[in-house]
Enzyme design. Structure first.
Site, short mmCIF file in Angstrom:
data_model
loop_
_atom_site.label_atom_id
_atom_site.label_comp_id
_atom_site.label_asym_id
_atom_site.label_seq_id
_atom_site.Cartn_x
_atom_site.Cartn_y
_atom_site.Cartn_z
N ASP A 3 -11.52 1.89 3.72
CA ASP A 3 -11.78 0.44 3.59
C ASP A 3 -13.28 0.16 3.43
O ASP A 3 -13.68 -0.94 3.07
CB ASP A 3 -11.30 -0.29 4.86
CG ASP A 3 -9.95 -0.97 4.66
OD1 ASP A 3 -9.68 -1.42 3.54
OD2 ASP A 3 -9.19 -1.06 5.65
N LYS A 44 0.83 -1.21 0.00
CA LYS A 44 0.00 0.00 0.00
C LYS A 44 0.87 1.26 0.00
O LYS A 44 0.53 2.26 -0.62
CB LYS A 44 -0.95 -0.03 1.20
CG LYS A 44 -2.11 -1.00 0.97
CD LYS A 44 -2.82 -1.43 2.22
CE LYS A 44 -3.76 -2.58 1.89
NZ LYS A 44 -4.34 -3.22 3.06
N GLN A 50 -4.96 -2.27 9.23
CA GLN A 50 -4.80 -3.59 8.62
C GLN A 50 -5.36 -4.67 9.54
O GLN A 50 -5.04 -4.73 10.72
CB GLN A 50 -3.29 -3.84 8.34
CG GLN A 50 -2.99 -5.10 7.57
CD GLN A 50 -3.58 -5.10 6.16
OE1 GLN A 50 -3.56 -4.11 5.46
NE2 GLN A 50 -4.12 -6.24 5.75
#
Ligand code: GUN
Length: 280
Positions: free
Chosen positions: A117, A50, A94
């Site tokens: 997300d 990322k 994450q």
């Protein structure tokens, strides 16, 4: 006959270049904060990826690495600080988090306009009723790939294997919104093979090596493999028995190089979307 391979790596590069060009026109660089807790090796690989994507798109990025022993409160304080920052447009934590964390409480702490997300219940709710907003990265990446390869889901029978909050459930919703008939299968589905054989478009998102064999796939079906597993030899693979299924399918995604890079590209699109909205 062999299926057309849907090249997620090439398509992701194209998407990221489009994102870079749009970001260049903004008055300020989009900023993404990535939080990683503990030392899960797979999470480390994803987070490094990322960071690289952000560089390619011309974004500002910062990583916050907390030890695996960190407390819920510490993580919530970090998120609260990032929520207030004007240079940070997107915040992603994450997953999975170590066992002591309450994952849902953590995801709810992220400001909804920075939830790149699309895991906050508010954004999940908006998705459910078809309101414009963030799209969950993996399902959105799958939809983009199908679109790019000219696979129209309208009127098709889509079978999604897996019912996770990250992939299976939102994938089904996106396909439904595009006018597909959707069946969601899971570990308690009595005859999985029979259900899969009815699919015009089959999406495998379970995380089980060798789950989808050729006898479970209709001749000419489109097969999308979302999983990322390691086989007995330690090689990356999905849920689909690729060699045998590719002979039967019309389109197929490889693992690696299929859905994975598209997921990352969609995170960049969401971060750009957040930055554009913050600039308004
Ligand atoms: N872990 C596995 N997939 C994802 C994802 O899409 N987002 C986050 N934050 N964690 C993940």
């Amino acid at each position: 006959m062999s299926a057309v391979v849907m090249d997620g790596k090439a398509l992701a590069a194209k998407v990221k270049e489009q994102v870079r060009q749009k970001a260049e026109k903004l008055s300020r660089r989009p900023g993404l904060a990535v939080i990683i807790v503990g030392d899960n090796p797979a999470s480390r690989v994803y987070v490094n990826g990322k960071k690289k994507d952000c560089e390619e798109c011309g974004f500002y990025s910062e990583e916050h690495a907390l030890p695996g022993t960190a407390a819920q409160e510490e993580l919530l304080e970090l998120i609260a600080a990032l929520n207030e920052r004007g240079d940070i447009d997107g915040i992603m934590v994450q997953l999975p988090l170590p066992g002591q964390f309450n994952e849902q409480e953590v995801l709810r702490a992220i400001r909804t306009d920075k939830d790149v997300d699309c895991f906050h219940p508010y954004n999940v709710g908006k998705l459910m009723i078809g309101e414009k907003g963030f799209l969950p990265c993996t399902p959105a990446g799958v939809m983009r790939m199908l679109e790019e390869y000219g696979v129209d889901v309208a009127g098709k029978h889509c079978v999604v294997v897996g019912r996770s909050n990250i992939v299976g459930k939102p994938q089904s919703i996106l396909m439904l919104q595009k006018h597909a008939t959707v069946t969601i299968c899971h570990s308690r589905t009595p005859d999985l093979a029979e259900q899969c054989r009815r699919a015009d478009i089959l999406v495998a998102a379970v995380g089980k090596v060798g789950l989808i064999t050729a006898d479970m796939v209709k001749e000419g079906a489109v097969v999308v493999d979302v999983a990322m597993n390691r086989n007995e030899q330690g090689k990356l693979c999905g849920d689909v028995c690729y060699e045998e299924v590719t002979k039967k399918a019309s389109y197929i995604t490889p693992v690696p190089g299929g859905v994975g890079p598209m997921t990352r590209a969609m995170l960049m699109e969401n971060t750009l979307y957040a930055a554009v909205n913050h600039g308004k």
